[in-house]
Design an enzyme around this catalytic site. Structure first.
Site, PDB file in Angstrom:
ATOM      1  N   SER A 280      46.450  40.684  40.676  1.00  0.00           N
ATOM      2  CA  SER A 280      45.124  40.238  40.508  1.00  0.00           C
ATOM      3  C   SER A 280      44.603  40.077  42.093  1.00  0.00           C
ATOM      4  CB  SER A 280      45.327  39.186  39.786  1.00  0.00           C
ATOM      5  OG  SER A 280      43.912  38.528  39.309  1.00  0.00           O
TER       6      SER A 280
ATOM      7  N   ASP B 258      37.564  40.949  41.627  1.00  0.00           N
ATOM      8  CA  ASP B 258      38.946  40.735  42.310  1.00  0.00           C
ATOM      9  C   ASP B 258      39.697  41.993  41.984  1.00  0.00           C
ATOM     10  OD1 ASP B 258      39.574  40.292  39.461  1.00  0.00           O
ATOM     11  OD2 ASP B 258      41.182  38.744  40.062  1.00  0.00           O
TER      12      ASP B 258
ATOM     13  N   ASP C  35      41.916  43.110  40.208  1.00  0.00           N
ATOM     14  CA  ASP C  35      42.181  43.647  38.867  1.00  0.00           C
ATOM     15  C   ASP C  35      40.921  43.434  38.013  1.00  0.00           C
ATOM     16  OD1 ASP C  35      42.299  40.913  38.504  1.00  0.00           O
ATOM     17  OD2 ASP C  35      44.093  41.649  36.772  1.00  0.00           O
TER      18      ASP C  35
ATOM     19  N   ASP D 137      39.313  41.119  36.552  1.00  0.00           N
ATOM     20  CA  ASP D 137      39.368  40.362  35.547  1.00  0.00           C
ATOM     21  C   ASP D 137      38.457  38.846  35.766  1.00  0.00           C
ATOM     22  OD1 ASP D 137      41.034  39.011  36.993  1.00  0.00           O
ATOM     23  OD2 ASP D 137      42.484  38.495  35.070  1.00  0.00           O
TER      24      ASP D 137
END
Length: 446
Positions: free
Chosen positions: A102, A240, A242, A244
């Site tokens: 992440s 960010d 990833d 999400d």
């Protein structure tokens, strides 16, 4: 049963160290395949990853473990976490796996697993996987090895899905700056906005395996703020690693965080009479946002920090919208998990539909100053320290001083020996003083 590996956001660690070694990830794939095979012969698993260099190595290890357990694999390549959740459902797979840490630096990596419904695995399944990790590694008969195949149209499928969640006219009137954090969305986010008609200036779209989240994205928005001003853009969007999460920047370069976005989307749903159940924030959601929502007649509830807990609370209370200040926004009427691109599209749709600027959509919202102090408590368990008599007395005293104009939160870190002391109120000088006073008591008790 206590968790050994699974946290609230999957399994994470520094690459090369337990549990992020190739050997462990191979075993994890095998354990997942074995558990899935209990209810489905030749289970199907989709795998996506972000742009970290270690993703190639861990992807191969995971694929090998799944194949050894008889599971078929569909490889998506670099894809946002929410894209994997969506494509797990689209391909009718039994599970979807994301290899990503992440917003963490590139040296870290992790594994997050979704069930066939595109949501986090239930606790019982995670426990079953952890139990299977203790078993001796073995392979199914050679004729039953799982097969692996690359999915060539994964990006296009997800781009079309994101566009379908935008319920307004086109974005032709808007100039956007989109920062992809040199992460998983670098190939999908700019096309989504461009194909909806926006003029797009793309940042963070040159990943090299080690620059994910480095000086860019939602955790480092300064460059985005400046580019928005330099290009006279209407909005900046920062994802960010990833994708999400997202935060936004208004035309004047001011940050609009996840709490703000949650408020805007909630009011948009309310305006269309399409807001079901309460809005769910977390213990860290700004008190000003809660008061603004309640003042607009919108019910608000708090969950523990973490998107897993927000989702659990939404499901329990019949809500459809929840999120965190970090920008992790869940719109269950659009998708099954937090999605930075989808969340930003909901805000842009409200701008287009109302003709208002991003800043105008927050008119009347007054956020309270927050003071957060992390107190290291080596030698003491943070959760136990919260029950210390002196700490409890100091907290009671501060809460009485603030009255209904503020609040106090003591929260134990889940990853380090730290007790987080957060005080929120209308008067910045007051909350700084009382937060320091309370933190001093915690330090003395530790």
């Amino acid at each position: 049963m206590s968790r050994r590996y699974f946290g609230t956001d999957g399994i994470r660690g520094r690459v090369g160290q337990e549990p992020m070694t190739p050997e462990f990830v191979l075993r994890l794939g095998w354990a997942l395949g074995r558990v899935l095979a209990r209810t489905q012969s030749n289970p199907k698993v989709v795998i996506g990853k972000d742009t970290r260099l270690s993703g190639y190595m861990l992807e191969s290890a995971l694929e090998s473990g799944l194949s050894a357990a008889g599971a078929d694999v569909r490889l998506l390549g670099p894809m946002p976490t929410p894209a994997v959740a969506y494509l797990t459902q689209t391909f009718r797979a039994q599970a979807g796996v994301v290899i990503s840490a992440s917003h963490n630096p590139f040296q870290d990596n992790g594994v997050k697993i979704f069930g066939g419904n595109g949501r986090k695995l239930p606790d019982a399944v995670e426990h079953a996987i952890e139990e299977q990790l203790d078993e001796a590694l073995s392979c199914v008969d050679p004729g039953r090895f799982g097969k692996a195949k690359r999915v060539d149209d994964a990006q296009g499928r997800y781009i079309e899905f994101c566009k379908s969640t935008f319920r307004a006219d086109s974005l032709r009137a808007l100039r956007l700056v989109v920062d992809c954090a040199n992460g998983a969305a670098y190939q999908v986010a700019p096309p989504v906005f461009r194909e909806l008609g926006a003029e797009v200036v793309a940042l963070g779209v040159e990943p090299d395996g080690s620059n994910i989240n480095r000086g860019c994205g939602s955790t480092h928005p300064a460059a985005l703020q400046q580019v928005v001003i330099d290009h006279a853009a209407d909005v900046g969007i920062a994802l960010d690693g990833d994708a999400d999460r997202c935060i936004m920047v208004d035309a004047n370069g001011r940050l609009v965080d996840g709490d703000d976005l949650l408020y805007i989307i909630a009011r948009a749903r309310q305006r269309r009479d399409r807001l079901a159940g309460p809005v769910v924030g977390t213990l860290m959601t700004n008190l000003g946002i809660e008061k603004s929502l309640r003042g607009a007649g919108i019910e608000f509830e708090r969950a523990n920090v973490g998107d897993r807990y927000v989702l659990e609370r939404l499901e329990a209370c019949g809500g459809q919208l929840g999120g965190e200040g970090s920008g992790h926004i869940i719109c269950l009427d659009r998708t099954s998990t937090g999605d930075g691109i989808v969340a930003s599209l909901q805000v842009l749709a409200e701008m287009v539909s109302t003709g208002n600027s991003l800043r105008a959509l927050l008119e009347g919202v007054v956020k309270y100053p927050q003071e957060l102090i992390n107190v290291r408590v080596n030698g003491r368990r943070p959760a136990e320290l919260m029950k210390n008599a002196a700490v409890l007395a100091a907290r009671t005293e501060v809460e009485a001083e603030l009255g209904d104009a503020g609040r106090v939160l003591l929260r134990a870190s889940g990853t380090e020996p730290v007790l987080r002391v957060m005080v929120e109120g209308r008067d910045s000088a007051q909350i700084q003083a009382v937060a320091r006073r309370l933190a001093d008591v915690v330090e003395a008790a530790a």
